[in-house]
Scaffold this motif. Structure first.
Motif, PDB file in Angstrom:
ATOM      1  N   SER A 239       0.820  -1.214   0.000  1.00 24.19           N
ATOM      2  CA  SER A 239       0.000   0.000   0.000  1.00 24.19           C
ATOM      3  C   SER A 239       0.853   1.263   0.000  1.00 24.19           C
ATOM      4  O   SER A 239       0.352   2.351  -0.286  1.00 24.19           O
ATOM      5  CB  SER A 239      -0.924  -0.002   1.223  1.00 24.19           C
ATOM      6  OG  SER A 239      -0.195   0.276   2.419  1.00 24.19           O
ATOM      7  N   ARG A 240       2.152   1.102   0.311  1.00 24.20           N
ATOM      8  CA  ARG A 240       3.059   2.242   0.336  1.00 24.20           C
ATOM      9  C   ARG A 240       3.859   2.371  -0.958  1.00 24.20           C
ATOM     10  O   ARG A 240       4.283   3.461  -1.326  1.00 24.20           O
ATOM     11  CB  ARG A 240       4.039   2.112   1.514  1.00 24.20           C
ATOM     12  CG  ARG A 240       3.363   2.054   2.872  1.00 24.20           C
ATOM     13  CD  ARG A 240       4.330   1.641   3.966  1.00 24.20           C
ATOM     14  NE  ARG A 240       3.661   1.418   5.232  1.00 24.20           N
ATOM     15  CZ  ARG A 240       3.467   2.353   6.161  1.00 24.20           C
ATOM     16  NH1 ARG A 240       3.907   3.581   5.955  1.00 24.20           N
ATOM     17  NH2 ARG A 240       2.832   2.063   7.285  1.00 24.20           N
ATOM     18  N   THR A 241       4.104   1.233  -1.633  1.00 26.26           N
ATOM     19  CA  THR A 241       4.873   1.237  -2.873  1.00 26.26           C
ATOM     20  C   THR A 241       4.550  -0.028  -3.650  1.00 26.26           C
ATOM     21  O   THR A 241       4.101  -1.021  -3.063  1.00 26.26           O
ATOM     22  CB  THR A 241       6.387   1.293  -2.587  1.00 26.26           C
ATOM     23  OG1 THR A 241       7.104   1.459  -3.812  1.00 26.26           O
ATOM     24  CG2 THR A 241       6.872   0.036  -1.894  1.00 26.26           C
ATOM     25  N   ALA A 242       4.770   0.003  -4.949  1.00 27.93           N
ATOM     26  CA  ALA A 242       4.593  -1.192  -5.773  1.00 27.93           C
ATOM     27  C   ALA A 242       5.909  -1.959  -5.779  1.00 27.93           C
ATOM     28  O   ALA A 242       6.865  -1.546  -6.448  1.00 27.93           O
ATOM     29  CB  ALA A 242       4.193  -0.808  -7.188  1.00 27.93           C
ATOM     30  N   PRO A 243       6.025  -3.056  -5.017  1.00 30.04           N
ATOM     31  CA  PRO A 243       7.309  -3.771  -4.967  1.00 30.04           C
ATOM     32  C   PRO A 243       7.687  -4.321  -6.335  1.00 30.04           C
ATOM     33  O   PRO A 243       6.857  -4.950  -6.991  1.00 30.04           O
ATOM     34  CB  PRO A 243       7.056  -4.893  -3.952  1.00 30.04           C
ATOM     35  CG  PRO A 243       5.569  -5.049  -3.899  1.00 30.04           C
ATOM     36  CD  PRO A 243       4.984  -3.716  -4.203  1.00 30.04           C
ATOM     37  N   PRO A 244       8.932  -4.094  -6.780  1.00 29.55           N
ATOM     38  CA  PRO A 244       9.347  -4.609  -8.095  1.00 29.55           C
ATOM     39  C   PRO A 244       9.253  -6.129  -8.215  1.00 29.55           C
ATOM     40  O   PRO A 244       9.053  -6.656  -9.301  1.00 29.55           O
ATOM     41  CB  PRO A 244      10.796  -4.142  -8.211  1.00 29.55           C
ATOM     42  CG  PRO A 244      10.892  -2.962  -7.297  1.00 29.55           C
ATOM     43  CD  PRO A 244       9.981  -3.279  -6.153  1.00 29.55           C
ATOM     44  N   GLY A 245       9.410  -6.826  -7.099  1.00 24.25           N
ATOM     45  CA  GLY A 245       9.312  -8.274  -7.116  1.00 24.25           C
ATOM     46  C   GLY A 245       8.961  -8.796  -5.744  1.00 24.25           C
ATOM     47  O   GLY A 245       9.279  -8.165  -4.730  1.00 24.25           O
ATOM     48  N   VAL A 246       8.280  -9.930  -5.697  1.00 21.63           N
ATOM     49  CA  VAL A 246       7.939 -10.585  -4.436  1.00 21.63           C
ATOM     50  C   VAL A 246       8.257 -12.065  -4.596  1.00 21.63           C
ATOM     51  O   VAL A 246       7.890 -12.681  -5.606  1.00 21.63           O
ATOM     52  CB  VAL A 246       6.456 -10.395  -4.062  1.00 21.63           C
ATOM     53  CG1 VAL A 246       6.163 -11.035  -2.716  1.00 21.63           C
ATOM     54  CG2 VAL A 246       6.078  -8.924  -4.034  1.00 21.63           C
ATOM     55  N   LEU A 247       8.933 -12.651  -3.597  1.00 27.92           N
ATOM     56  CA  LEU A 247       9.412 -14.026  -3.719  1.00 27.92           C
ATOM     57  C   LEU A 247       9.064 -14.845  -2.488  1.00 27.92           C
ATOM     58  O   LEU A 247       9.242 -14.389  -1.357  1.00 27.92           O
ATOM     59  CB  LEU A 247      10.923 -14.034  -3.936  1.00 27.92           C
ATOM     60  CG  LEU A 247      11.560 -15.410  -4.102  1.00 27.92           C
ATOM     61  CD1 LEU A 247      12.442 -15.452  -5.364  1.00 27.92           C
ATOM     62  CD2 LEU A 247      12.405 -15.775  -2.887  1.00 27.92           C
ATOM     63  N   LEU A 248       8.588 -16.066  -2.715  1.00 27.46           N
ATOM     64  CA  LEU A 248       8.301 -17.015  -1.646  1.00 27.46           C
ATOM     65  C   LEU A 248       9.551 -17.840  -1.355  1.00 27.46           C
ATOM     66  O   LEU A 248      10.128 -18.444  -2.260  1.00 27.46           O
ATOM     67  CB  LEU A 248       7.159 -17.942  -2.062  1.00 27.46           C
ATOM     68  CG  LEU A 248       6.868 -19.131  -1.133  1.00 27.46           C
ATOM     69  CD1 LEU A 248       6.392 -18.646   0.229  1.00 27.46           C
ATOM     70  CD2 LEU A 248       5.841 -20.063  -1.773  1.00 27.46           C
ATOM     71  N   GLU A 249       9.954 -17.867  -0.085  1.00 24.92           N
ATOM     72  CA  GLU A 249      11.097 -18.677   0.349  1.00 24.92           C
ATOM     73  C   GLU A 249      10.594 -19.933   1.056  1.00 24.92           C
ATOM     74  O   GLU A 249       9.747 -19.856   1.943  1.00 24.92           O
ATOM     75  CB  GLU A 249      11.973 -17.888   1.324  1.00 24.92           C
ATOM     76  CG  GLU A 249      12.890 -16.880   0.694  1.00 24.92           C
ATOM     77  CD  GLU A 249      13.888 -16.348   1.711  1.00 24.92           C
ATOM     78  OE1 GLU A 249      15.090 -16.534   1.505  1.00 24.92           O
ATOM     79  OE2 GLU A 249      13.448 -15.763   2.713  1.00 24.92           O
ATOM     80  N   ARG A 250      11.166 -21.061   0.680  1.00 26.62           N
ATOM     81  CA  ARG A 250      10.889 -22.326   1.370  1.00 26.62           C
ATOM     82  C   ARG A 250      12.166 -23.142   1.318  1.00 26.62           C
ATOM     83  O   ARG A 250      12.672 -23.454   0.231  1.00 26.62           O
ATOM     84  CB  ARG A 250       9.742 -23.064   0.679  1.00 26.62           C
ATOM     85  CG  ARG A 250       9.226 -24.267   1.445  1.00 26.62           C
ATOM     86  CD  ARG A 250       8.352 -23.854   2.623  1.00 26.62           C
ATOM     87  NE  ARG A 250       7.775 -24.986   3.315  1.00 26.62           N
ATOM     88  CZ  ARG A 250       6.491 -25.080   3.662  1.00 26.62           C
ATOM     89  NH1 ARG A 250       5.659 -24.104   3.371  1.00 26.62           N
ATOM     90  NH2 ARG A 250       6.036 -26.133   4.300  1.00 26.62           N
ATOM     91  N   ASP A 251      12.710 -23.494   2.486  1.00 29.20           N
ATOM     92  CA  ASP A 251      14.000 -24.177   2.543  1.00 29.20           C
ATOM     93  C   ASP A 251      13.923 -25.610   3.048  1.00 29.20           C
ATOM     94  O   ASP A 251      14.909 -26.349   2.952  1.00 29.20           O
ATOM     95  CB  ASP A 251      14.968 -23.395   3.443  1.00 29.20           C
ATOM     96  CG  ASP A 251      15.357 -22.060   2.849  1.00 29.20           C
ATOM     97  OD1 ASP A 251      15.352 -21.946   1.607  1.00 29.20           O
ATOM     98  OD2 ASP A 251      15.647 -21.125   3.615  1.00 29.20           O
TER      99      ASP A 251
END
Length: 518
Positions: A239-251
């Protein structure tokens, strides 16, 4: 800032699932887990399809007192080039301490540990970041980490620390919203305040991951589903900025592909809700501004008519445009007789210079006076002080020395156990023969070993040292298991393995099975 889209952390265990998953724009790979000359076939196929691959480093330790290791920087640069990556990422953390800087043995944490948020530590971090930037062929982004303990006498909040880092170095940020949640539970830090203080324009992309809470402590496991509070923080950020990318981490503890798809869809939905809020807020602000402009225009016309009616030769109106600048103090507003809006007088706020209708804020404190390691100030002695402090903390966590004064002993105990457990898990992955040989006794034996014996190198070295320790103490007790462990150790302890041939490895595995049956 390059748009990345929605991505997932590539791991060998889910390589097939990632390849077959629709809507994956990019992947992130742990830099230390790939070899430039022998990239996994799965990564090569993804690259051929145009999927962006970003190397994510975990071993530089830019928050440490030492300057970054040239070998590690070279290795990270090589991976960026061979993967054709648009950027590389690392962490704001220290991972080792001691050594020549402190005239003490070098210790390895095997994990990411928080740096003190002080001006001294910030100065060292900034210099290390600049050295890394000059050695890398692509831009660098740094990640905020999850922490189980706090340093005493910190001088900056996380938001302030990150803002100063960006301002001084121009580095980009990798914001992990799961880590913001972790620090909220473990250190009482408000994620809303942290987001409000961030320079959102510097965000390169965002991490999202799961964890679990035990006894009031949040563990950032990357092995559990993403919880609702983490998705809520992601929505707030979006809501504050449009993130250039979003990534799901699973290890670890990898679910079925359908569950990974559901988590990715939940992440997209959280971002969408945040962007919708931003759009709604923008429309509201636009309507408010339009109404305010109309009111201001009407007020200005009224003031102008009043001035015209009162204007006399030599009077106030004749000299308004040529008045000299005046200095006022404050942040409120008041309207002068000439209709100029200036700051209201308040003695507790910075000085504001006003000329006509323009105002310039003059900081009350000159730049460069903040902290012992302020911008531009030499770091003589600062690295040594930071090195001693970090070595004392790490020694208490991995070598059983006393907890330094001012630290929460309970939390430090939790962190120490978490580091030992992580060592046991990673050693079991890099040397799966060890839990195979030792069976149920592997984990308690390794934890007992790790309690007083810090890592002396990487995890593969740790596995070899652990096996050597067991053999030196007459373990394991069963003769068959001891012979198998000795064979494994001898095969790896020399300058080169005794045999690399797949047939020989298969023969040794078969021999172990026969020995167990005997």
């Amino acid at each position: 800032m390059r748009r990345l889209g929605t991505g997932i952390g590539w791991r060998p265990e889910i390589a097939d699932a990632v390849e077959g998953m629709p809507g994956i724009d990019w992947v992130e790979v742990v830099a230390e887990n790939v070899c430039p000359g022998h990239l996994p076939e799965s990564l090569l196929r993804l690259r051929e399809r145009g999927v962006t691959v970003v190397p994510h480093g975990v071993s530089l330790g830019l928050g440490g007192a030492d300057r970054p290791d040239e070998g590690r920087l070279t290795a990270l640069a090589e991976r960026a080039e061979v993967l054709g990556a648009p950027l590389v990422t690392e962490h704001i953390a220290f991972v080792r301490a001691g050594g020549a800087l402190t005239a003490s043995p070098q210790l390895e944490a095997g994990h990411l540990l928080p740096v003190p948020r002080t001006w001294d530590a910030l100065g060292v971090l900034c210099e290390n970041v600049r050295l890394a930037q000059s050695a890398l062929p692509v831009p660098l982004a740094l990640e905020n980490i999850a922490a189980l303990f706090s340093w005493p006498d910190e001088e900056l909040t996380e938001g302030q620390f990150l803002s100063e880092l960006v301002e001084r170095t121009g580095v980009r940020l990798l914001i992990d919203v799961a880590n913001l949640h972790t620090n909220h539970v473990n250190r009482g830090e408000d994620p809303v305040e942290a987001l409000a203080a961030l320079p959102v324009e510097a965000i390169a992309y965002v991490h999202v991951a799961g964890g679990f809470e035990r006894d009031g402590v949040w563990h950032d496991s990357h092995a559990h589903p993403v919880p609702a509070p983490v998705l809520g923080i992601l929505t707030d950020l979006a809501s504050r900025t449009a993130p250039p990318g979003v990534l799901l981490e699973r290890d670890d503890n990898f679910p079925e592909p359908v569950q990974l798809k559901e988590e990715l869809e939940a992440i997209r939905e959280a971002v969408g809700v945040g962007r919708a809020r931003a759009a709604g807020r923008t429309r509201t602000v636009a309507r408010t501004r339009t109404g305010a402009q109309r009111q201001t225009g009407a007020r200005t016309r009224t003031v102008a008519r009043t001035q015209k009616a009162r204007r006399t030769p030599g009077g106030v109106g004749a000299g308004t445009a040529g008045t000299a600048p005046v200095t006022v103090v404050g942040t409120g507003t008041e309207e002068t007789a000439a209709g100029t809006v200036v700051a209201a007088r308040t003695e507790r706020t910075p000085a504001t210079t006003v000329t006509g209708a323009r105002a310039r804020i003059v900081p009350a404190t000159a730049a460069g006076t903040r902290g012992a390691a302020g911008a531009g100030r030499p770091l003589d002695g600062v690295r040594e002080r930071l090195g001693v402090a970090e070595a004392a903390v790490l020694s208490s966590l991995v070598a059983g020395t006393p907890v330094p004064e001012g630290f929460d002993r309970v939390r430090m105990g939790v962190q120490a156990r978490a580091l030992a457990a992580k060592r046991a898990d990673v050693v079991a992955k890099v040397a799966p023969e060890l839990p195979d040989i030792l069976g149920a006794g592997y984990r308690p034996a390794f934890l007992a070993y790790a309690r007083r014996r810090p890592m002396s190198g990487g995890y593969r070295r740790d596995a070899l040292d652990f096996a050597g320790h067991l053999l030196a103490t007459g373990l394991p007790r069963r003769a068959v298991a001891r012979r198998s462990l000795q064979e494994w150790w001898l095969d790896r302890a020399g300058p080169a393995p005794r045999s690399h041939a797949p047939v020989a490895r298969a023969a040794r595995a078969a021999r172990r099975v026969l020995l167990r049956r005997g």
